[in-house]
Scaffold this active site. Structure first.
Site, PDB file in Angstrom:
ATOM      1  N   GLU A 128       0.844  -1.192   0.000  1.00  0.00           N
ATOM      2  CA  GLU A 128       0.000   0.000   0.000  1.00  0.00           C
ATOM      3  C   GLU A 128       0.884   1.249   0.000  1.00  0.00           C
ATOM      4  O   GLU A 128       1.835   1.329   0.770  1.00  0.00           O
ATOM      5  CB  GLU A 128      -0.915   0.016   1.231  1.00  0.00           C
ATOM      6  CG  GLU A 128      -1.964   1.112   1.143  1.00  0.00           C
ATOM      7  CD  GLU A 128      -2.880   1.155   2.368  1.00  0.00           C
ATOM      8  OE1 GLU A 128      -4.041   1.524   2.221  1.00  0.00           O
ATOM      9  OE2 GLU A 128      -2.414   0.816   3.475  1.00  0.00           O
ATOM     10  N   GLU A 300      -6.978  -3.462  12.497  1.00  0.00           N
ATOM     11  CA  GLU A 300      -6.592  -4.192  11.279  1.00  0.00           C
ATOM     12  C   GLU A 300      -7.630  -5.241  10.912  1.00  0.00           C
ATOM     13  O   GLU A 300      -7.918  -5.450   9.724  1.00  0.00           O
ATOM     14  CB  GLU A 300      -5.218  -4.842  11.468  1.00  0.00           C
ATOM     15  CG  GLU A 300      -4.099  -3.857  11.759  1.00  0.00           C
ATOM     16  CD  GLU A 300      -4.005  -2.738  10.749  1.00  0.00           C
ATOM     17  OE1 GLU A 300      -4.161  -3.006   9.538  1.00  0.00           O
ATOM     18  OE2 GLU A 300      -3.788  -1.582  11.158  1.00  0.00           O
ATOM     19  N   HIS A 303     -10.554  -3.977   9.010  1.00  0.00           N
ATOM     20  CA  HIS A 303     -10.265  -3.836   7.579  1.00  0.00           C
ATOM     21  C   HIS A 303     -10.553  -5.113   6.785  1.00  0.00           C
ATOM     22  O   HIS A 303     -10.709  -5.049   5.560  1.00  0.00           O
ATOM     23  CB  HIS A 303      -8.791  -3.485   7.380  1.00  0.00           C
ATOM     24  CG  HIS A 303      -8.474  -2.034   7.534  1.00  0.00           C
ATOM     25  ND1 HIS A 303      -9.116  -1.045   6.824  1.00  0.00           N
ATOM     26  CD2 HIS A 303      -7.543  -1.404   8.297  1.00  0.00           C
ATOM     27  CE1 HIS A 303      -8.608   0.137   7.147  1.00  0.00           C
ATOM     28  NE2 HIS A 303      -7.655  -0.059   8.036  1.00  0.00           N
TER      29      HIS A 303
END
Length: 540
Positions: A128, A300, A303
């Site tokens: 990313e 996390e 996500h």
């Protein structure tokens, strides 16, 4: 071409990648192959792929039972692409692109990069926002979701971890080890991940729904991963209940990387972490350390649904990915650990965005993004924490149950595909029966925040409140003159009557408003401390 804002055409769409990567940790080099199944929507002689810091040794297209070598390969370092040109147009329909390539395992914390600890060598990925192209030629934009089947060849004595579950392992004739992983569901290239090195894992733990969870740490540290492993198990179970969607991937491996730029990265099935946010002595870890590990794991894992299962169509909606994960990750952590008083920490964390947002130099939460680098460069406490505060404010205004209904509908509708922030607001509008597009647009696209100046008058049957809003500036001169910006402010009035504590919700539209709170003995104009605004009460 030479255009750093170049976007790939939508005439060719990837469906599946077969990737093989052979890593040499002694020389910090790798080579590999990519077999990309694509759907050609318009016949063309030209194929654009992202590639950077790679040597492309061969490229061809396979269709109609025949291999067609590319006549020409052009590298464009500004656009970060390789252009393949073929003698004959590729037909519409299914085509396989076959590429062979090689590169360096980089000495910076991007792409496929190197790491060392205690004299031992490791390699990991961080893709990313747009660095998968440094590891393999690909369609490196979030809208191009595809399935990935990965094979890694690694030096003897090392393990390999990736998004998919390990399905086979064998020793190659040259002594290296080959790891083969299960195929992933459709994901974007920035979420592909693998780690190689002498990692050691905690014992496997399972969620109530049967998802296997492990923590991997550098050699000698595995016992420091037990708290983080259990935090993942608890958070995952809570998120499955919250979303009403089973965990979408094969397993959870949480990997502590010796050198890591970010705090963590939400690669599905292979979440990578900075060591300080995953490793802790179970006997000596402080409460702040435990809070940090648990909250990061919950963030996390949020996500996995919000960002991985449903992915933004382009980087201008990256703010919503992170804001939602920050808010819901905090929500999960708070519910599972009520003794920590986490919402006090959350509200205290808003001091920095409030301060920055009071300056004339602040910026909106959302902004137009021409390329992935711009999204990363503009990511700060406004984007992360003001964004999370605005999401929380909207939830508190609508009510947690209604908000969750909208979240569930949104995730179900767009699972394994891409969506925009506007798609999310529409899901909330349907769930709540309220018009939210204007409210959301004002809060995410306007810089700054309001201060509510309130005049109260208590009477025999309650309190009358007259209010006026204006943009708040830290500079007294600017604050006095203002700039005319107004917000639709979702205000939760909390007040006490003879019956007990009550709440009234209003959407403050326009510069001035008036409110009557029947039977109120006192009033607090920010119930739950959920509003991202300031207020000033008179002395009444």
């Amino acid at each position: 071409m030479g255009d750093k804002n170049f976007r790939l055409p939508r005439t060719i769409v990837p469906r599946r990648y077969g990737l093989r990567i052979s890593a040499d940790l002694d020389r910090w080099e790798f080579h590999g192959s990519a077999n990309i199944d694509v759907q050609v929507l318009e016949s063309t002689r030209t194929v654009f792929l992202h590639a950077l810091d790679l040597e492309i040794d061969a490229a061809s297209a396979f269709y109609a039972g025949t291999t067609h070598d590319a006549d020409e390969m052009q590298i464009d370092t500004d656009a970060e692409t390789v252009t393949l040109k073929f003698a004959e147009p590729l037909p519409t329909g299914s085509v396989r692109l076959d590429l062979r390539f090689r590169g360096r395992i980089l000495d910076r914390l991007r792409g496929f990069y190197r790491s060392e600890k205690d004299g031992l060598r490791y390699a990991a990925t961080q893709f990313e926002a747009a660095d998968a192209r440094r590891a393999f030629p690909c369609f490196d934009e979030p809208a191009f979701k595809a399935r990935f089947a990965l094979v890694l060849e690694v030096p003897a004595g090392n393990v390999a971890i990736a998004n998919g579950a390990e399905v086979a392992r064998r020793t190659l004739p040259d002594g290296r080890t080959e790891f083969r992983f299960s195929e992933t569901p459709p994901i974007s290239t920035y979420l592909v991940a693998w780690c190689i090195g002498p990692f050691e894992s905690t014992p496997v733990a399972f969620t109530p729904s049967g998802v296997p969870v492990r923590v991997w740490l550098p050699r000698g540290l595995a016992d420091k991963g037990i708290f983080a492993r259990d935090a993942h198990v608890q958070s995952l179970a809570a998120l499955e209940e919250y979303t009403a969607i089973p965990y979408p991937y094969a397993k959870v491996d949480a990997i502590g990387v010796p050198d890591f730029e970010a705090g963590a990265m939400e690669n599905p099935g292979a979440i990578t972490y900075r060591l300080t946010l995953i490793a802790a002595d179970p006997e000596r870890a402080s409460i702040p350390t435990r809070k940090g590990i648990f909250a990061t794991a919950a963030h996390e894992l949020t996500h996995m649904w919000w960002g991985d299962l449903v992915t933004m169509a382009w980087w201008d909606d990256l703010w919503l990915n992170e804001s939602f994960a920050t808010f819901v990750g905090s929500k999960v952590t708070a519910e599972l650990n009520p003794q920590w008083g986490l919402w006090r920490d959350f509200v205290a964390s808003l001091q920095r965005p409030f301060q920055l947002d009071a300056l004339s130099s602040t910026h909106p939460i959302s902004f137009d993004v021409a390329n992935a680098k711009q999204a990363a460069e503009r990511f700060d406490v406004i984007t992360y924490w003001k964004g999370a505060a605005v999401v929380r404010m909207i939830e508190n205004f609508l009510g947690a149950d209604v908000f969750r209904q909208g979240v569930r509908a949104y995730l179900q509708q767009y699972r394994e595909s891409n969506a925009t922030a506007d798609d999310f607001w529409r899901a909330l509008e349907t769930a709540s029966g309220r018009e939210l597009a204007g409210l959301a647009s004002a809060w995410i696209r306007q810089a700054g925040h309001p201060v509510l100046q309130l005049r109260t008058r208590f009477t025999h049957d309650g309190v009358e409140i007259e209010g006026e809003q204006r943009r708040f500036f830290a500079d007294p001169a600017q604050h006095e003159t203002g700039d005319g910006t107004l917000w639709p402010v979702p205000v939760v009035w909390k007040y006490r009557t003879a019956r007990g504590i009550e709440e009234q919700r209003i959407l403050w539209e326009g510069r001035r408003t008036s409110v009557h709170l029947p039977g109120a003995l006192w009033v607090y104009p920010n119930g739950g401390a959920s509003g991202f605004y300031r207020y000033v009460l008179d002395a009444a």
